[in-house]
Motif scaffolding. Structure first.
Motif, short mmCIF file in Angstrom:
data_model
loop_
_atom_site.label_atom_id
_atom_site.label_comp_id
_atom_site.label_asym_id
_atom_site.label_seq_id
_atom_site.Cartn_x
_atom_site.Cartn_y
_atom_site.Cartn_z
N GLU A 463 17.46 58.52 37.08
CA GLU A 463 17.11 59.60 36.16
C GLU A 463 16.90 58.98 34.78
N LEU A 464 15.66 58.96 34.32
CA LEU A 464 15.29 58.23 33.11
C LEU A 464 14.77 59.17 32.04
N VAL A 465 15.13 58.89 30.79
CA VAL A 465 14.66 59.65 29.63
C VAL A 465 13.94 58.68 28.71
N ALA A 466 12.69 58.98 28.36
CA ALA A 466 11.88 58.07 27.55
C ALA A 466 12.60 57.69 26.26
N GLY A 467 12.59 56.40 25.97
CA GLY A 467 13.17 55.90 24.73
C GLY A 467 14.62 55.50 24.82
N GLU A 468 15.31 55.89 25.89
CA GLU A 468 16.73 55.54 26.00
C GLU A 468 16.90 54.07 26.38
N ARG A 469 17.95 53.47 25.86
CA ARG A 469 18.33 52.12 26.25
C ARG A 469 19.22 52.21 27.48
N VAL A 470 18.91 51.41 28.48
CA VAL A 470 19.65 51.46 29.73
C VAL A 470 19.90 50.03 30.22
N THR A 471 20.84 49.91 31.15
CA THR A 471 21.04 48.67 31.87
C THR A 471 20.50 48.88 33.28
N VAL A 472 19.66 47.97 33.73
CA VAL A 472 19.04 48.11 35.05
C VAL A 472 19.39 46.90 35.90
N VAL A 473 19.41 47.12 37.21
CA VAL A 473 19.73 46.06 38.17
C VAL A 473 18.47 45.78 39.00
N LEU A 474 18.16 44.51 39.18
CA LEU A 474 16.97 44.12 39.94
C LEU A 474 17.23 44.31 41.44
N LEU A 475 16.42 45.18 42.06
CA LEU A 475 16.53 45.45 43.49
C LEU A 475 15.62 44.57 44.32
N GLU A 476 14.42 44.34 43.82
CA GLU A 476 13.41 43.66 44.63
C GLU A 476 12.45 42.89 43.72
N ALA A 477 12.10 41.67 44.15
CA ALA A 477 11.08 40.85 43.48
C ALA A 477 10.28 40.18 44.58
N ASP A 478 9.31 40.90 45.11
CA ASP A 478 8.55 40.47 46.29
C ASP A 478 7.22 39.89 45.83
N ILE A 479 7.09 38.56 45.91
CA ILE A 479 5.87 37.90 45.43
C ILE A 479 4.69 38.25 46.32
N ALA A 480 4.87 38.22 47.63
CA ALA A 480 3.77 38.47 48.56
C ALA A 480 3.21 39.88 48.39
N ARG A 481 4.11 40.85 48.19
CA ARG A 481 3.66 42.25 48.05
C ARG A 481 3.42 42.62 46.59
N ARG A 483 5.51 43.11 44.07
CA ARG A 483 6.29 44.30 43.75
C ARG A 483 7.60 43.91 43.08
N LEU A 484 7.91 44.64 42.01
CA LEU A 484 9.12 44.42 41.23
C LEU A 484 9.76 45.78 41.01
N ARG A 485 11.05 45.92 41.42
CA ARG A 485 11.70 47.23 41.27
C ARG A 485 13.14 47.05 40.79
N PHE A 486 13.53 47.96 39.93
CA PHE A 486 14.88 48.00 39.39
C PHE A 486 15.48 49.37 39.70
N GLU A 487 16.80 49.49 39.46
CA GLU A 487 17.43 50.79 39.45
C GLU A 487 18.41 50.82 38.27
N VAL A 488 18.65 52.03 37.76
CA VAL A 488 19.59 52.16 36.66
C VAL A 488 20.99 51.78 37.15
N LYS A 489 21.68 50.97 36.37
CA LYS A 489 23.04 50.56 36.73
C LYS A 489 23.91 51.82 36.84
N PRO A 490 24.75 51.91 37.85
CA PRO A 490 25.54 53.14 38.08
C PRO A 490 26.27 53.64 36.86
N THR A 491 26.77 52.77 36.00
CA THR A 491 27.50 53.24 34.83
C THR A 491 26.60 53.96 33.87
#
Length: 494
Positions: A463-481, A483-491
């Protein structure tokens, strides 16, 4: 925002990245090598070409481009007009590509298939063969070259008072980079040409603001390949790039006006942003603590944004929603009702990059014909109905190449950092999740974040709000596809 380099040294990532970029070009069906008949025709055209009779080699033109450029489309010479009226003269030379491209020939057919020069991380895929694009037609220093020379007379406020265009032989004296020009200006050692470029550029920027125009000055991200490894350079545009761009914009506006008055041509158009998009952007500016004043045009407001501030950078990204729907509008006879490019706030045409963009070659010939009081050649009229679709297809391919390459390089950069946490700022908020059909689970909430270090954009779940500072965790970094995806850190999750 200082320039930041991100190096990729891991050999396995390099190999996977090289393969991913190769497959990307295959997926997009990008033509890299020129057929033999195109190369043969190019060599013959260079050997047989006859330069124009007009001679403007006494004017000391210069070029300003990124370092290492060899396909030089434009050269400029500036002068101050005498008092009491004052004002300026601008000579703007554009490479005479039509001189080397026979209508209906092999080069012409290949250029229509390509549409434009494509820029890949490991090299560009040129619109024309190298013997033309990087030699005979390129406005290289200390070489006699054919060109379409635009001659402007401007008043003291840099408003265009007269303009002509003719074919002539020119000779550039110097090849400069933007960094060199800016360094000289900043150090107070600029020569007369740089001083005039700044003066005219700033006056033209003021005209842009006065007519309600806007520029989206996002930091530039560029993929660099040194022959062994890739890196990403992120840096803000230099002021002198804006000044130089104003000369090109002025030429494109003059070309559009000539073609509208002449009843034939091809314009670069873009509709005004609708009330909904403007209202959303205004609300975003308030949410990001940088409200857009009611009495300030949005172009002027964008120039107040400091992209080194993450929240204002997020707002600049949000402004991209106001710059949509650009396309080409060709006409022969009846002038279309919609002729304005809304970001420029005036009619406009692409005309200053014929080495790198198909449509400019035809616009230049149209304008030179109209200015000389001559009939526009039939081979130009014949292609006008096809230009919109040709350029739309080419632009789509170029956009997919740019985004796909950046995705692949960013994935390679972070491929060994899965599970790590990063500081980020939300660029695009996550919309409400809605299931497509009854009983079907709604998709995960997601938006876009700007990771602070290394500086890159990526999809992020949460759940993201534009302009907010967040900590994100890297879920995926797939070179072949790619694709780069993060998720907001649970805290940080709500």
């Amino acid at each position: 925002m200082p320039a930041q380099h991100m190096d990729l040294r891991d050999r396995e990532s390099q190999q996977r990245l090289t393969e991913s970029l190769r497959l990307l070009r295959e997926e997009l069906d990008i033509r890299e090598d020129f057929p033999a008949d195109v190369l043969r025709e190019a060599e013959e055209a260079v050997a047989a070409h006859r330069p124009p009779s007009a001679d403007l080699r006494d004017l000391p033109f210069l070029t300003i481009d990124p370092p290492g450029s060899t396909d030089l489309d434009q050269a400029v010479h500036l002068a101050r007009l005498p008092e009491p009226a004052g004002g300026f003269e601008v000579w703007y030379a554009i490479a005479d590509v039509p001189l080397f491209v026979a209508p209906g020939g092999a080069i012409d057919a290949e250029a229509r298939l390509r549409g434009q020069t494509m820029y890949a991380p490991d090299g560009r895929i040129s619109l024309h063969p190298e013997v033309i694009s990087e030699d005979a037609a390129s406005l290289l220093p200390e070489e006699d070259r054919p060109a379409f020379v635009w001659h402007f007379r401007l008043d003291a406020a840099a408003v265009v008072r007269s303009v002509t265009v003719e074919r002539a032989v020119v000779r550039s004296r110097r090849q400069l980079t933007y960094a060199e020009v800016q360094a000289d200006v900043d150090a107070g050692r600029a020569d007369a040409q740089a001083d005039l470029l700044q003066e005219i550029g700033l006056l033209r920027i003021q005209q842009e603001l006065d007519r309600g125009g806007a520029s989206l000055n996002l930091p530039r991200q560029e993929i660099i390949h040194d022959g062994e490894s890739y890196s990403i350079l992120t840096e803000p545009a230099l002021p002198c790039e804006d000044w130089n761009a104003q000369i090109s914009l002025m030429t494109g506006m003059a070309a559009a006006r000539m073609m509208i008055d002449g009843g034939i041509g091809v314009l670069r158009t873009m509709p005004e942003p609708d009330d909904g998009a403007l209202g959303k952007f205004r609300r975003q500016s308030e949410a990001l603590d940088h409200p857009w004043p009611e009495d300030l045009p949005y172009g002027a407001f964008l120039r107040t944004l400091d992209v080194t501030d993450p929240r204002q950078l997020a707002l600049m990204h949000a402004a991209a929603s106001l710059f949509r729907g650009a396309g080409y509008t060709a006409f022969d006879g009846e002038v279309p009702e919609a002729v304005v490019q809304s970001a420029i706030a005036a009619p406009y045409a692409h005309t200053t990059a014929p080495l790198r963009r198909l449509v400019d070659r035809f616009v230049l010939v149209i304008c030179a014909s109209l200015c000389a009081g001559e009939e526009v050649p039939a081979w130009v009229r014949d292609v006008l109905p096809d230009l919109n679709a040709l350029m739309a297809s080419s632009n789509q391919t170029a956009s997919r190449l740019d985004s796909g390459a950046m995705d692949a390089v960013q994935a390679a950069l972070l491929s060994n950092r899965i599970g790590e946490a990063f500081s980020a700022v939300v660029l695009q908020a996550s919309p409400p999740a809605v299931a497509d059909a009854p009983g079907k689970q709604a998709p995960r909430l997601s938006g876009t974040v700007q990771v602070t270090e290394p500086p890159l954009e990526a999809k992020c779940y949460g759940e993201l709000v534009a302009g907010e500072r967040v900590t994100v965790v890297l879920l995926e970094a797939d070179i072949a596809r790619r694709r780069l995806r993060f998720e907001v850190k649970p805290t940080d999750a709500r």
